[in-house]
Design an enzyme around this catalytic site. Structure first.
Site, PDB file in Angstrom:
ATOM      1  N   PRO A   1      27.361  42.783  33.079  1.00  0.00           N
ATOM      2  CA  PRO A   1      26.697  42.939  34.364  1.00  0.00           C
ATOM      3  C   PRO A   1      27.595  43.465  35.485  1.00  0.00           C
ATOM      4  O   PRO A   1      28.764  43.088  35.582  1.00  0.00           O
ATOM      5  CB  PRO A   1      26.207  41.523  34.696  1.00  0.00           C
ATOM      6  CG  PRO A   1      26.997  40.614  33.824  1.00  0.00           C
ATOM      7  CD  PRO A   1      27.321  41.399  32.592  1.00  0.00           C
ATOM      8  N   ASN A   2      27.003  44.312  36.281  1.00  0.00           N
ATOM      9  CA  ASN A   2      27.614  44.892  37.493  1.00  0.00           C
ATOM     10  C   ASN A   2      28.672  45.957  37.204  1.00  0.00           C
ATOM     11  O   ASN A   2      29.168  46.586  38.135  1.00  0.00           O
ATOM     12  CB  ASN A   2      28.206  43.793  38.404  1.00  0.00           C
ATOM     13  CG  ASN A   2      27.156  42.812  38.857  1.00  0.00           C
ATOM     14  OD1 ASN A   2      26.134  43.225  39.389  1.00  0.00           O
ATOM     15  ND2 ASN A   2      27.349  41.527  38.609  1.00  0.00           N
TER      16      ASN A   2
ATOM     17  N   ARG B   1      31.708  49.290  43.693  1.00  0.00           N
ATOM     18  CA  ARG B   1      31.828  47.829  43.728  1.00  0.00           C
ATOM     19  C   ARG B   1      33.263  47.400  44.014  1.00  0.00           C
ATOM     20  O   ARG B   1      34.173  47.739  43.244  1.00  0.00           O
ATOM     21  CB  ARG B   1      31.424  47.334  42.326  1.00  0.00           C
ATOM     22  CG  ARG B   1      31.614  45.892  42.096  1.00  0.00           C
ATOM     23  CD  ARG B   1      31.435  45.554  40.623  1.00  0.00           C
ATOM     24  NE  ARG B   1      31.592  44.137  40.473  1.00  0.00           N
ATOM     25  CZ  ARG B   1      31.860  43.537  39.341  1.00  0.00           C
ATOM     26  NH1 ARG B   1      31.988  44.229  38.217  1.00  0.00           N
ATOM     27  NH2 ARG B   1      31.999  42.235  39.310  1.00  0.00           N
TER      28      ARG B   1
ATOM     29  N   TYR C   1      38.521  46.948  41.834  1.00  0.00           N
ATOM     30  CA  TYR C   1      38.188  47.723  40.634  1.00  0.00           C
ATOM     31  C   TYR C   1      38.500  49.213  40.747  1.00  0.00           C
ATOM     32  O   TYR C   1      38.345  49.936  39.763  1.00  0.00           O
ATOM     33  CB  TYR C   1      36.708  47.512  40.277  1.00  0.00           C
ATOM     34  CG  TYR C   1      36.383  46.067  39.957  1.00  0.00           C
ATOM     35  CD1 TYR C   1      36.927  45.451  38.830  1.00  0.00           C
ATOM     36  CD2 TYR C   1      35.573  45.299  40.791  1.00  0.00           C
ATOM     37  CE1 TYR C   1      36.659  44.123  38.538  1.00  0.00           C
ATOM     38  CE2 TYR C   1      35.295  43.973  40.502  1.00  0.00           C
ATOM     39  CZ  TYR C   1      35.843  43.387  39.379  1.00  0.00           C
ATOM     40  OH  TYR C   1      35.579  42.075  39.089  1.00  0.00           O
TER      41      TYR C   1
ATOM     42  N   ASN D   1      33.825  44.248  27.517  1.00  0.00           N
ATOM     43  CA  ASN D   1      34.090  43.724  28.853  1.00  0.00           C
ATOM     44  C   ASN D   1      32.797  43.029  29.250  1.00  0.00           C
ATOM     45  O   ASN D   1      31.844  43.679  29.707  1.00  0.00           O
ATOM     46  CB  ASN D   1      34.452  44.835  29.838  1.00  0.00           C
ATOM     47  CG  ASN D   1      34.774  44.267  31.216  1.00  0.00           C
ATOM     48  OD1 ASN D   1      34.556  43.089  31.480  1.00  0.00           O
ATOM     49  ND2 ASN D   1      35.292  45.111  32.092  1.00  0.00           N
TER      50      ASN D   1
ATOM     51  N   ALA E   1      31.001  39.114  34.227  1.00  0.00           N
ATOM     52  CA  ALA E   1      30.818  37.700  34.626  1.00  0.00           C
ATOM     53  C   ALA E   1      30.400  36.814  33.454  1.00  0.00           C
ATOM     54  O   ALA E   1      30.696  35.612  33.450  1.00  0.00           O
ATOM     55  CB  ALA E   1      29.799  37.612  35.754  1.00  0.00           C
TER      56      ALA E   1
ATOM     57  N   GLU F   1      38.695  42.015  23.686  1.00  0.00           N
ATOM     58  CA  GLU F   1      38.148  41.702  25.016  1.00  0.00           C
ATOM     59  C   GLU F   1      38.959  42.465  26.064  1.00  0.00           C
ATOM     60  O   GLU F   1      40.197  42.430  26.028  1.00  0.00           O
ATOM     61  CB  GLU F   1      38.275  40.189  25.240  1.00  0.00           C
ATOM     62  CG  GLU F   1      37.882  39.729  26.625  1.00  0.00           C
ATOM     63  CD  GLU F   1      38.097  38.222  26.821  1.00  0.00           C
ATOM     64  OE1 GLU F   1      38.525  37.520  25.867  1.00  0.00           O
ATOM     65  OE2 GLU F   1      37.853  37.764  27.948  1.00  0.00           O
TER      66      GLU F   1
ATOM     67  N   HIS G   1      39.354  43.419  30.338  1.00  0.00           N
ATOM     68  CA  HIS G   1      38.991  43.283  31.749  1.00  0.00           C
ATOM     69  C   HIS G   1      39.805  44.281  32.548  1.00  0.00           C
ATOM     70  O   HIS G   1      41.016  44.430  32.315  1.00  0.00           O
ATOM     71  CB  HIS G   1      39.268  41.868  32.264  1.00  0.00           C
ATOM     72  CG  HIS G   1      38.488  40.846  31.519  1.00  0.00           C
ATOM     73  ND1 HIS G   1      37.142  40.665  31.708  1.00  0.00           N
ATOM     74  CD2 HIS G   1      38.853  40.008  30.524  1.00  0.00           C
ATOM     75  CE1 HIS G   1      36.720  39.742  30.870  1.00  0.00           C
ATOM     76  NE2 HIS G   1      37.725  39.327  30.139  1.00  0.00           N
TER      77      HIS G   1
ATOM     78  N   ARG H   1      43.228  35.948  39.774  1.00  0.00           N
ATOM     79  CA  ARG H   1      42.050  35.809  40.645  1.00  0.00           C
ATOM     80  C   ARG H   1      41.574  34.343  40.658  1.00  0.00           C
ATOM     81  O   ARG H   1      42.326  33.449  40.294  1.00  0.00           O
ATOM     82  CB  ARG H   1      40.974  36.794  40.169  1.00  0.00           C
ATOM     83  CG  ARG H   1      41.467  38.250  40.233  1.00  0.00           C
ATOM     84  CD  ARG H   1      40.410  39.224  39.773  1.00  0.00           C
ATOM     85  NE  ARG H   1      39.260  39.212  40.669  1.00  0.00           N
ATOM     86  CZ  ARG H   1      38.094  39.784  40.367  1.00  0.00           C
ATOM     87  NH1 ARG H   1      37.948  40.438  39.210  1.00  0.00           N
ATOM     88  NH2 ARG H   1      37.087  39.732  41.216  1.00  0.00           N
TER      89      ARG H   1
HETATM   90  C1  DQA Z   1      35.826  41.793  34.987  1.00  0.00           C
HETATM   91  C2  DQA Z   1      36.353  40.457  35.526  1.00  0.00           C
HETATM   92  C3  DQA Z   1      35.218  39.455  35.659  1.00  0.00           C
HETATM   93  O1  DQA Z   1      35.714  38.214  36.160  1.00  0.00           O
HETATM   94  C4  DQA Z   1      34.172  39.965  36.634  1.00  0.00           C
HETATM   95  O2  DQA Z   1      33.078  39.075  36.696  1.00  0.00           O
HETATM   96  C5  DQA Z   1      33.718  41.345  36.307  1.00  0.00           C
HETATM   97  C6  DQA Z   1      34.685  42.332  35.838  1.00  0.00           C
HETATM   98  C7  DQA Z   1      36.929  42.882  34.951  1.00  0.00           C
HETATM   99  O3  DQA Z   1      36.733  43.870  34.264  1.00  0.00           O
HETATM  100  O4  DQA Z   1      37.958  42.741  35.620  1.00  0.00           O
HETATM  101  O5  DQA Z   1      32.563  41.693  36.527  1.00  0.00           O
HETATM  102  O6  DQA Z   1      35.370  41.597  33.669  1.00  0.00           O
END
Ligand code: DQA
Length: 148
Positions: free
Chosen positions: A11-12, A19, A24, A75, A78, A99, A101, A108
């Site tokens: 998501p997002n 964003r 990011y 990835n 959240a 995995e 990120h 964070r």
């Molecule tokens: C994320 C880190 C997560 O905590 C966050 O909710 C994201 C992006 C990252 O790529 O840094 O949406 O996965």
């Protein structure tokens, strides 16, 4: 045909570029997809790239990876910090899974320090931006070579 990797984004991540650019950066998800396609081709892999804001769609994509893909890059955004369902799906298919990120989740908020995905993942890459996806493709290519 080369082995195929499923690259999943939660998501997002469709909002990348707009964003929270201070976290990011300005790279969009389309940029990351292009980077992944180019790198996968250069190391002899195929990749399928997808993003969803829906947990169930991501679960179904993982379930459907069996027989179509040899490894997964995820990835989970959240859902990383909440989703037992995604962890179970990764365990259920038993494919090597990296995995990724973009941000360094450990620098964070403390709720980002817990990952359900890590309990099922072969390896974890975080804090290296889009380069993390490229490194994850290299890691899976090594894993596939070792399986030969
Ligand atoms: C994320 C880190 C997560 O905590 C966050 O909710 C994201 C992006 C990252 O790529 O840094 O949406 O996965």
């Amino acid at each position: 045909m080369g082995k195929s990797v499923l690259i999943l984004n939660g998501p997002n991540l469709n909002m990348l570029g707009k964003r929270e650019p201070e976290i990011y950066g300005s790279t969009t998800l389309a940029d990351i997809e292009q980077l992944c396609n180019a790198h996968a081709t250069s190391i002899g892999l195929d990749c399928t790239f997808m993003q969803s804001n829906h947990e169930g769609e991501l679960v179904e994509a993982i379930q459907n990876a069996t027989g179509h893909h040899s490894g997964i890059i995820i990835n989970a955004a959240a859902y990383t910090h909440t989703s037992v369902a995604l962890m179970d799906a990764i365990k259920a298919v038993g494919l090597p899974c990296i995995e990724v990120h973009l941000s360094n989740v450990f620098s964070r908020e403390s709720f980002r320090h817990t990952s359900y995905i890590s309990l099922a993942a072969t390896g974890v890459i975080c804090g290296l931006g889009a380069k993390g996806y490229v490194l994850a493709l290299d890691a899976l290519a090594d894993t596939f070579d070792q399986q030969k």
